[in-house]
Design a protein around this motif. Sequence first.
Motif, PDB file in Angstrom:
ATOM      1  N   ILE A 106       0.847  -1.203   0.000  1.00  0.00           N
ATOM      2  CA  ILE A 106       0.000   0.000   0.000  1.00  0.00           C
ATOM      3  C   ILE A 106       0.883   1.255   0.000  1.00  0.00           C
ATOM      4  O   ILE A 106       0.627   2.205  -0.747  1.00  0.00           O
ATOM      5  N   LEU A 107       1.908   1.248   0.831  1.00  0.00           N
ATOM      6  CA  LEU A 107       2.809   2.406   0.889  1.00  0.00           C
ATOM      7  C   LEU A 107       3.527   2.620  -0.439  1.00  0.00           C
ATOM      8  O   LEU A 107       3.699   3.770  -0.873  1.00  0.00           O
ATOM      9  N   LEU A 108       3.926   1.549  -1.092  1.00  0.00           N
ATOM     10  CA  LEU A 108       4.576   1.679  -2.403  1.00  0.00           C
ATOM     11  C   LEU A 108       3.623   2.298  -3.425  1.00  0.00           C
ATOM     12  O   LEU A 108       4.029   3.147  -4.228  1.00  0.00           O
ATOM     13  N   ILE A 109       2.360   1.889  -3.405  1.00  0.00           N
ATOM     14  CA  ILE A 109       1.363   2.472  -4.315  1.00  0.00           C
ATOM     15  C   ILE A 109       1.206   3.958  -4.037  1.00  0.00           C
ATOM     16  O   ILE A 109       1.173   4.782  -4.963  1.00  0.00           O
ATOM     17  N   LEU A 110       1.144   4.328  -2.755  1.00  0.00           N
ATOM     18  CA  LEU A 110       0.996   5.745  -2.400  1.00  0.00           C
ATOM     19  C   LEU A 110       2.238   6.553  -2.785  1.00  0.00           C
ATOM     20  O   LEU A 110       2.123   7.670  -3.293  1.00  0.00           O
ATOM     21  N   VAL A 111       3.420   5.993  -2.578  1.00  0.00           N
ATOM     22  CA  VAL A 111       4.647   6.708  -2.940  1.00  0.00           C
ATOM     23  C   VAL A 111       4.739   6.868  -4.462  1.00  0.00           C
ATOM     24  O   VAL A 111       5.149   7.924  -4.957  1.00  0.00           O
ATOM     25  N   CYS A 112       4.333   5.853  -5.200  1.00  0.00           N
ATOM     26  CA  CYS A 112       4.295   5.984  -6.671  1.00  0.00           C
ATOM     27  C   CYS A 112       3.293   7.061  -7.084  1.00  0.00           C
ATOM     28  O   CYS A 112       3.565   7.862  -7.991  1.00  0.00           O
ATOM     29  N   SER A 113       2.143   7.106  -6.420  1.00  0.00           N
ATOM     30  CA  SER A 113       1.142   8.141  -6.703  1.00  0.00           C
ATOM     31  C   SER A 113       1.711   9.526  -6.410  1.00  0.00           C
ATOM     32  O   SER A 113       1.467  10.477  -7.158  1.00  0.00           O
ATOM     33  N   HIS A 114       2.449   9.640  -5.317  1.00  0.00           N
ATOM     34  CA  HIS A 114       3.095  10.910  -4.971  1.00  0.00           C
ATOM     35  C   HIS A 114       4.088  11.320  -6.063  1.00  0.00           C
ATOM     36  O   HIS A 114       4.145  12.485  -6.466  1.00  0.00           O
ATOM     37  N   ALA A 115       4.860  10.359  -6.564  1.00  0.00           N
ATOM     38  CA  ALA A 115       5.846  10.658  -7.609  1.00  0.00           C
ATOM     39  C   ALA A 115       5.167  11.120  -8.893  1.00  0.00           C
ATOM     40  O   ALA A 115       5.612  12.087  -9.529  1.00  0.00           O
ATOM     41  N   VAL A 116       4.089  10.457  -9.277  1.00  0.00           N
ATOM     42  CA  VAL A 116       3.346  10.848 -10.487  1.00  0.00           C
ATOM     43  C   VAL A 116       2.756  12.248 -10.301  1.00  0.00           C
ATOM     44  O   VAL A 116       2.830  13.093 -11.197  1.00  0.00           O
ATOM     45  N   THR A 117       2.193  12.504  -9.129  1.00  0.00           N
ATOM     46  CA  THR A 117       1.622  13.828  -8.859  1.00  0.00           C
ATOM     47  C   THR A 117       2.716  14.895  -8.852  1.00  0.00           C
ATOM     48  O   THR A 117       2.502  16.013  -9.323  1.00  0.00           O
ATOM     49  N   GLY A 118       3.896  14.551  -8.337  1.00  0.00           N
ATOM     50  CA  GLY A 118       5.027  15.485  -8.354  1.00  0.00           C
ATOM     51  C   GLY A 118       5.451  15.831  -9.768  1.00  0.00           C
ATOM     52  O   GLY A 118       5.770  16.984 -10.077  1.00  0.00           O
ATOM     53  N   TYR A 119       5.457  14.834 -10.634  1.00  0.00           N
ATOM     54  CA  TYR A 119       5.781  15.083 -12.041  1.00  0.00           C
ATOM     55  C   TYR A 119       4.734  16.008 -12.668  1.00  0.00           C
ATOM     56  O   TYR A 119       5.071  16.970 -13.363  1.00  0.00           O
ATOM     57  N   TRP A 120       3.474  15.727 -12.400  1.00  0.00           N
ATOM     58  CA  TRP A 120       2.367  16.547 -12.898  1.00  0.00           C
ATOM     59  C   TRP A 120       2.513  17.982 -12.383  1.00  0.00           C
ATOM     60  O   TRP A 120       2.342  18.949 -13.130  1.00  0.00           O
ATOM     61  N   ASP A 121       2.859  18.121 -11.108  1.00  0.00           N
ATOM     62  CA  ASP A 121       3.070  19.429 -10.487  1.00  0.00           C
ATOM     63  C   ASP A 121       4.139  20.218 -11.253  1.00  0.00           C
ATOM     64  O   ASP A 121       3.954  21.390 -11.594  1.00  0.00           O
ATOM     65  N   THR A 122       5.249  19.559 -11.556  1.00  0.00           N
ATOM     66  CA  THR A 122       6.326  20.228 -12.288  1.00  0.00           C
ATOM     67  C   THR A 122       5.876  20.610 -13.701  1.00  0.00           C
ATOM     68  O   THR A 122       6.218  21.681 -14.202  1.00  0.00           O
ATOM     69  N   ARG A 123       5.101  19.739 -14.339  1.00  0.00           N
ATOM     70  CA  ARG A 123       4.581  20.041 -15.685  1.00  0.00           C
ATOM     71  C   ARG A 123       3.669  21.271 -15.669  1.00  0.00           C
ATOM     72  O   ARG A 123       3.651  22.038 -16.628  1.00  0.00           O
ATOM     73  N   VAL A 124       2.925  21.457 -14.598  1.00  0.00           N
ATOM     74  CA  VAL A 124       2.053  22.632 -14.461  1.00  0.00           C
ATOM     75  C   VAL A 124       2.893  23.882 -14.208  1.00  0.00           C
ATOM     76  O   VAL A 124       2.648  24.936 -14.791  1.00  0.00           O
ATOM     77  N   ALA A 125       3.887  23.765 -13.334  1.00  0.00           N
ATOM     78  CA  ALA A 125       4.668  24.931 -12.926  1.00  0.00           C
ATOM     79  C   ALA A 125       5.656  25.397 -13.988  1.00  0.00           C
ATOM     80  O   ALA A 125       5.809  26.604 -14.214  1.00  0.00           O
TER      81      ALA A 125
END
Length: 147
Positions: free
Chosen positions: A49-68
């Motif tokens: 579960i933690l690995l899934i959440l950390v992967c989700s965090h990484a994907v969201t971080g990438y998305w965040d950078t793409r927006v910024a």
Amino acid sequence: MDFVLHRASSIETTSGLRESRLHLVQIGILGLATILWLCFRASPALLTILLILVCSHAVTGYWDTRVAYPTRAIRPVEQHVHSILDIAPWVAVGAVYWFMPDRHMGAALTFEPAPLAMWLFAILPALLLTVFPALIEFRRCLSFRAL
């Protein structure tokens, strides 16, 4: 530090609410991971579960950078801060794995809350250094948008 750098680059006038919302999503993902870690015994199920959440965090971080990136300057110091913020959740998951009592135990989650001191150690700094600054940033972006 990241929120100080966002303020210096005037996030409210550039990527604004779009980026600030993503920061709240990232904090929510890692907040959920932290709560789960504090509530359940280290096990393969929790690790998954933690690995899934950390992967989700990484994907969201990438998305965040793409927006910024197209709307505001992301200076080298901010990129360095992001690299630390990106690796920290992976290190935490590695620690959960390292400290699992038996790596061959069953897949079930076992509710075994951490002691109160551990909750305070994990939650208070996160609130003070991450959640509150993110909410202040979000409010600033929301106020600027309302103008």
